[in-house]
Design a protein around this motif. Structure first.
Motif, PDB file in Angstrom:
ATOM      1  N   VAL A  52     -43.620   1.503  -2.818  1.00  0.00           N
ATOM      2  CA  VAL A  52     -43.353   0.911  -1.503  1.00  0.00           C
ATOM      3  C   VAL A  52     -42.228   1.669  -0.788  1.00  0.00           C
ATOM      4  O   VAL A  52     -41.506   2.455  -1.402  1.00  0.00           O
ATOM      5  N   ARG A  53     -42.106   1.371   0.538  1.00  0.00           N
ATOM      6  CA  ARG A  53     -40.866   1.709   1.250  1.00  0.00           C
ATOM      7  C   ARG A  53     -40.222   0.361   1.600  1.00  0.00           C
ATOM      8  O   ARG A  53     -40.135  -0.477   0.712  1.00  0.00           O
ATOM      9  N   SER A  54     -39.789   0.156   2.862  1.00  0.00           N
ATOM     10  CA  SER A  54     -39.133  -1.141   3.129  1.00  0.00           C
ATOM     11  C   SER A  54     -40.073  -2.164   3.760  1.00  0.00           C
ATOM     12  O   SER A  54     -39.751  -3.344   3.813  1.00  0.00           O
ATOM     13  N   ARG A  55     -41.247  -1.721   4.238  1.00  0.00           N
ATOM     14  CA  ARG A  55     -42.165  -2.645   4.914  1.00  0.00           C
ATOM     15  C   ARG A  55     -42.730  -3.691   3.958  1.00  0.00           C
ATOM     16  O   ARG A  55     -42.794  -4.876   4.279  1.00  0.00           O
ATOM     17  N   GLY A  73     -41.966   1.379  -7.632  1.00  0.00           N
ATOM     18  CA  GLY A  73     -41.186   2.513  -7.134  1.00  0.00           C
ATOM     19  C   GLY A  73     -40.868   2.314  -5.667  1.00  0.00           C
ATOM     20  O   GLY A  73     -41.734   1.946  -4.877  1.00  0.00           O
ATOM     21  N   ARG A  74     -39.611   2.551  -5.296  1.00  0.00           N
ATOM     22  CA  ARG A  74     -39.180   2.407  -3.905  1.00  0.00           C
ATOM     23  C   ARG A  74     -38.840   3.817  -3.408  1.00  0.00           C
ATOM     24  O   ARG A  74     -37.872   4.423  -3.885  1.00  0.00           O
ATOM     25  N   ALA A  75     -39.660   4.341  -2.472  1.00  0.00           N
ATOM     26  CA  ALA A  75     -39.428   5.698  -1.955  1.00  0.00           C
ATOM     27  C   ALA A  75     -38.313   5.658  -0.924  1.00  0.00           C
ATOM     28  O   ALA A  75     -38.540   5.770   0.286  1.00  0.00           O
ATOM     29  N   GLY A  76     -37.114   5.478  -1.391  1.00  0.00           N
ATOM     30  CA  GLY A  76     -35.957   5.369  -0.509  1.00  0.00           C
ATOM     31  C   GLY A  76     -34.813   4.743  -1.281  1.00  0.00           C
ATOM     32  O   GLY A  76     -34.822   4.725  -2.519  1.00  0.00           O
ATOM     33  N   THR A  77     -33.863   4.166  -0.531  1.00  0.00           N
ATOM     34  CA  THR A  77     -32.622   3.702  -1.158  1.00  0.00           C
ATOM     35  C   THR A  77     -32.599   2.186  -1.384  1.00  0.00           C
ATOM     36  O   THR A  77     -32.443   1.720  -2.513  1.00  0.00           O
ATOM     37  N   GLY A  78     -32.749   1.414  -0.302  1.00  0.00           N
ATOM     38  CA  GLY A  78     -32.535  -0.030  -0.353  1.00  0.00           C
ATOM     39  C   GLY A  78     -33.562  -0.751  -1.212  1.00  0.00           C
ATOM     40  O   GLY A  78     -34.759  -0.484  -1.118  1.00  0.00           O
ATOM     41  N   LEU A  79     -33.078  -1.681  -2.025  1.00  0.00           N
ATOM     42  CA  LEU A  79     -33.975  -2.455  -2.902  1.00  0.00           C
ATOM     43  C   LEU A  79     -34.041  -3.920  -2.469  1.00  0.00           C
ATOM     44  O   LEU A  79     -34.526  -4.768  -3.206  1.00  0.00           O
ATOM     45  N   ALA A 100     -32.070  10.557  -1.599  1.00  0.00           N
ATOM     46  CA  ALA A 100     -33.101  11.426  -1.021  1.00  0.00           C
ATOM     47  C   ALA A 100     -33.047  11.423   0.505  1.00  0.00           C
ATOM     48  O   ALA A 100     -33.367  12.421   1.146  1.00  0.00           O
ATOM     49  N   ASN A 101     -32.646  10.288   1.074  1.00  0.00           N
ATOM     50  CA  ASN A 101     -32.604  10.246   2.537  1.00  0.00           C
ATOM     51  C   ASN A 101     -31.179  10.164   3.096  1.00  0.00           C
ATOM     52  O   ASN A 101     -30.992   9.886   4.284  1.00  0.00           O
ATOM     53  N   ALA A 102     -30.187  10.436   2.246  1.00  0.00           N
ATOM     54  CA  ALA A 102     -28.788  10.272   2.677  1.00  0.00           C
ATOM     55  C   ALA A 102     -28.452  11.145   3.885  1.00  0.00           C
ATOM     56  O   ALA A 102     -27.824  10.686   4.846  1.00  0.00           O
ATOM     57  N   ALA A 230     -27.622   0.451   8.261  1.00  0.00           N
ATOM     58  CA  ALA A 230     -27.894  -0.110   6.923  1.00  0.00           C
ATOM     59  C   ALA A 230     -28.973  -1.199   7.027  1.00  0.00           C
ATOM     60  O   ALA A 230     -30.171  -0.892   6.916  1.00  0.00           O
ATOM     61  N   ARG A 231     -28.579  -2.443   7.234  1.00  0.00           N
ATOM     62  CA  ARG A 231     -29.538  -3.536   7.368  1.00  0.00           C
ATOM     63  C   ARG A 231     -29.031  -4.507   8.422  1.00  0.00           C
ATOM     64  O   ARG A 231     -27.822  -4.775   8.508  1.00  0.00           O
ATOM     65  N   ALA A 232     -29.971  -5.119   9.169  1.00  0.00           N
ATOM     66  CA  ALA A 232     -29.597  -6.041  10.251  1.00  0.00           C
ATOM     67  C   ALA A 232     -28.754  -7.201   9.736  1.00  0.00           C
ATOM     68  O   ALA A 232     -27.755  -7.589  10.350  1.00  0.00           O
ATOM     69  N   PRO A 273     -35.768   1.790  16.073  1.00  0.00           N
ATOM     70  CA  PRO A 273     -36.678   1.001  15.219  1.00  0.00           C
ATOM     71  C   PRO A 273     -36.702   1.435  13.758  1.00  0.00           C
ATOM     72  O   PRO A 273     -37.764   1.741  13.227  1.00  0.00           O
ATOM     73  N   HIS A 274     -35.543   1.478  13.120  1.00  0.00           N
ATOM     74  CA  HIS A 274     -35.409   1.835  11.699  1.00  0.00           C
ATOM     75  C   HIS A 274     -36.050   3.201  11.395  1.00  0.00           C
ATOM     76  O   HIS A 274     -36.989   3.308  10.605  1.00  0.00           O
ATOM     77  N   ILE A 275     -35.472   4.228  12.025  1.00  0.00           N
ATOM     78  CA  ILE A 275     -35.998   5.588  11.831  1.00  0.00           C
ATOM     79  C   ILE A 275     -35.043   6.453  11.013  1.00  0.00           C
ATOM     80  O   ILE A 275     -35.260   7.656  10.867  1.00  0.00           O
ATOM     81  N   GLY A 276     -33.988   5.835  10.462  1.00  0.00           N
ATOM     82  CA  GLY A 276     -32.953   6.607   9.764  1.00  0.00           C
ATOM     83  C   GLY A 276     -33.486   7.579   8.719  1.00  0.00           C
ATOM     84  O   GLY A 276     -33.041   8.717   8.626  1.00  0.00           O
ATOM     85  N   ALA A 277     -34.449   7.113   7.924  1.00  0.00           N
ATOM     86  CA  ALA A 277     -34.938   7.952   6.820  1.00  0.00           C
ATOM     87  C   ALA A 277     -36.201   8.713   7.210  1.00  0.00           C
ATOM     88  O   ALA A 277     -36.762   9.435   6.383  1.00  0.00           O
ATOM     89  N   SER A 278     -36.630   8.527   8.452  1.00  0.00           N
ATOM     90  CA  SER A 278     -37.929   9.088   8.837  1.00  0.00           C
ATOM     91  C   SER A 278     -37.833  10.522   9.340  1.00  0.00           C
ATOM     92  O   SER A 278     -38.120  10.809  10.510  1.00  0.00           O
ATOM     93  N   THR A 279     -37.433  11.408   8.451  1.00  0.00           N
ATOM     94  CA  THR A 279     -37.527  12.842   8.762  1.00  0.00           C
ATOM     95  C   THR A 279     -38.509  13.440   7.765  1.00  0.00           C
ATOM     96  O   THR A 279     -38.695  12.909   6.657  1.00  0.00           O
ATOM     97  N   ALA A 282     -36.572  14.241   4.475  1.00  0.00           N
ATOM     98  CA  ALA A 282     -36.189  13.081   3.656  1.00  0.00           C
ATOM     99  C   ALA A 282     -37.418  12.425   3.045  1.00  0.00           C
ATOM    100  O   ALA A 282     -37.398  11.996   1.884  1.00  0.00           O
ATOM    101  N   GLN A 283     -38.492  12.347   3.817  1.00  0.00           N
ATOM    102  CA  GLN A 283     -39.690  11.685   3.291  1.00  0.00           C
ATOM    103  C   GLN A 283     -40.337  12.506   2.185  1.00  0.00           C
ATOM    104  O   GLN A 283     -40.866  11.958   1.222  1.00  0.00           O
ATOM    105  N   ARG A 284     -40.290  13.847   2.334  1.00  0.00           N
ATOM    106  CA  ARG A 284     -40.856  14.676   1.252  1.00  0.00           C
ATOM    107  C   ARG A 284     -40.014  14.495  -0.015  1.00  0.00           C
ATOM    108  O   ARG A 284     -40.534  14.286  -1.099  1.00  0.00           O
TER     109      ARG A 284
HETATM  110  C1  3PG Z   1     -33.768   3.050   2.775  1.00  0.00           C
HETATM  111  O1  3PG Z   1     -33.320   2.011   2.309  1.00  0.00           O
HETATM  112  O2  3PG Z   1     -34.121   4.001   2.042  1.00  0.00           O
HETATM  113  C2  3PG Z   1     -33.853   3.232   4.259  1.00  0.00           C
HETATM  114  O3  3PG Z   1     -33.479   2.080   4.945  1.00  0.00           O
HETATM  115  C3  3PG Z   1     -35.195   3.707   4.731  1.00  0.00           C
HETATM  116  O4  3PG Z   1     -36.194   2.769   4.619  1.00  0.00           O
HETATM  117  P1  3PG Z   1     -37.707   3.236   4.870  1.00  0.00           P
HETATM  118  O5  3PG Z   1     -38.078   4.176   3.744  1.00  0.00           O
HETATM  119  O6  3PG Z   1     -38.526   2.001   4.818  1.00  0.00           O
HETATM  120  O7  3PG Z   1     -37.762   3.944   6.171  1.00  0.00           O
END
Ligand code: 3PG
Length: 304
Positions: A52-55, A73-79, A100-102, A230-232, A273-279, A282-284
């Motif tokens: 998953v990601r955050s959705r 598996g969480r493809a990112g940071t926040g759990l 990975a997305n820092a 970070a988070r709302a 709209p929560h695009i911080g990690a969307s490069t 970072a996604q690769r």
């Molecule tokens: C994270 O926790 O890794 C970021 O907030 C990115 O979340 P996302 O992978 O759902 O864009």
């Protein structure tokens, strides 16, 4: 040769990561990156692993329904979208890709700071309308940035801010090691009272919900800017709105906002709209790291 492992990818994952997983002998990969919560509940029983990601919200219900589930598996940071206690009780391994997305998040943080300091959204609108904006913006050089949460993202934000000749203060409940040369570790109260800019880089947990409260905002320097990538839920949005109305906060820029937030209508609030990690990069990185880790965990499971 591994057994036949069924893996569900329920959020958008980088195509190279999906392809890598599909190439593993014995991997049966299903991609349903827009799966509804109801469909997830109904189908999760078929899978050994979930990525998953955050959705996707991996609730206690999803975990209970996932009778074969061994790894999440969480493809990112926040759990915070995964019920970690339920996963632990069910002996499911939870993995993420911290770091990975820092850089992507750090660059966006600085982007938001510059956008607020120079009124970029208004300036762009004015340019398109063939007009100009009144007044002056401000510079970051020489200003003090307070970084709350000195993990991988906070550290990277500090590094870039130092390159812009900002002074950097950091606060963390853990003792961060090593500290970037030039960064001063201070108490939360000192950070709030000295910072012209405050940036949030803490995870969302029951303890950090509304971390930025009316009481904390009272300790801020008058006219400070607040950045939230970070988070709302880490900020009490009503308290932030009040601080903006009183002029205690001069601006709030965020990549994360709650639905129908009252902050949306405020002219000194900048929202993404929560695009911080969307490069792409970072996604690769996050995608590759998580598929490799999840696959290894499944192989380890087989060896048990
Ligand atoms: C994270 O926790 O890794 C970021 O907030 C990115 O979340 P996302 O992978 O759902 O864009």
């Amino acid at each position: 040769m591994s057994g036949a492992w069924k893996i569900l990818i329920s959020d958008p994952l980088h195509p190279e990561a999906v392809a890598w997983l599909q190439r593993q002998p014995g991997a049966s990969v299903v991609v349903r990156s827009e799966i509804s919560p109801e469909d997830l509940l109904q189908t999760i029983a078929d899978y050994d692993a979930l990525i998953v990601r955050s959705r996707t919200k991996v609730t206690a219900g999803v975990i209970a329904a996932g009778r074969r589930l061994k790894v999440i598996g969480r493809a990112g940071t926040g759990l915070d979208n995964i019920d970690l206690e339920a996963a632990q009780r069910a002996r499911i391994t939870v993995l993420n890709a911290p770091g990975a997305n820092a850089n992507a998040v750090a660059e966006l943080t600085l982007g938001l700071m510059i956008a607020l300091a120079r009124d970029l959204p208004q300036a762009m609108q004015a340019a398109k309308a063939g007009t100009k904006i009144k007044g002056y913006g401000s510079e970051l050089m020489g200003k003090t940035l307070g970084v709350i949460g000195y993990g991988r993202i906070g550290r990277r934000v500090a590094h870039v801010a130092l390159a812009l000749d900002m002074r950097v203060l950091a606060y963390d409940i853990l003792k961060p090691e090593p500290l970037e040369p030039g960064v001063e570790l201070v108490s939360l109260a000192e950070l709030c009272s000295r910072s012209d800019w405050v940036s949030l880089h803490i995870p969302l947990t029951p303890e950090t919900r509304h971390f930025v409260s009316a009481r904390l905002l009272e300790q801020f320097k008058v006219g400070a800017f607040l950045i939230n990538t970070a988070r709302a839920e880490i900020v009490d949005e009503e308290a932030v709105l009040e601080a903006l109305q009183q002029g205690r906060l001069r601006g709030y820029a965020t990549d994360v906002i709650s639905e129908n937030s009252a902050l949306l209508g405020h002219p000194r609030v900048l929202v993404l709209p929560h695009i911080g990690a969307s490069t792409e990069e970072a996604q690769r990185r996050a995608g590759m790291e998580i598929v490799e880790r999840v696959w290894q965990a499944l192989l380890d499971h087989q060896d048990l």
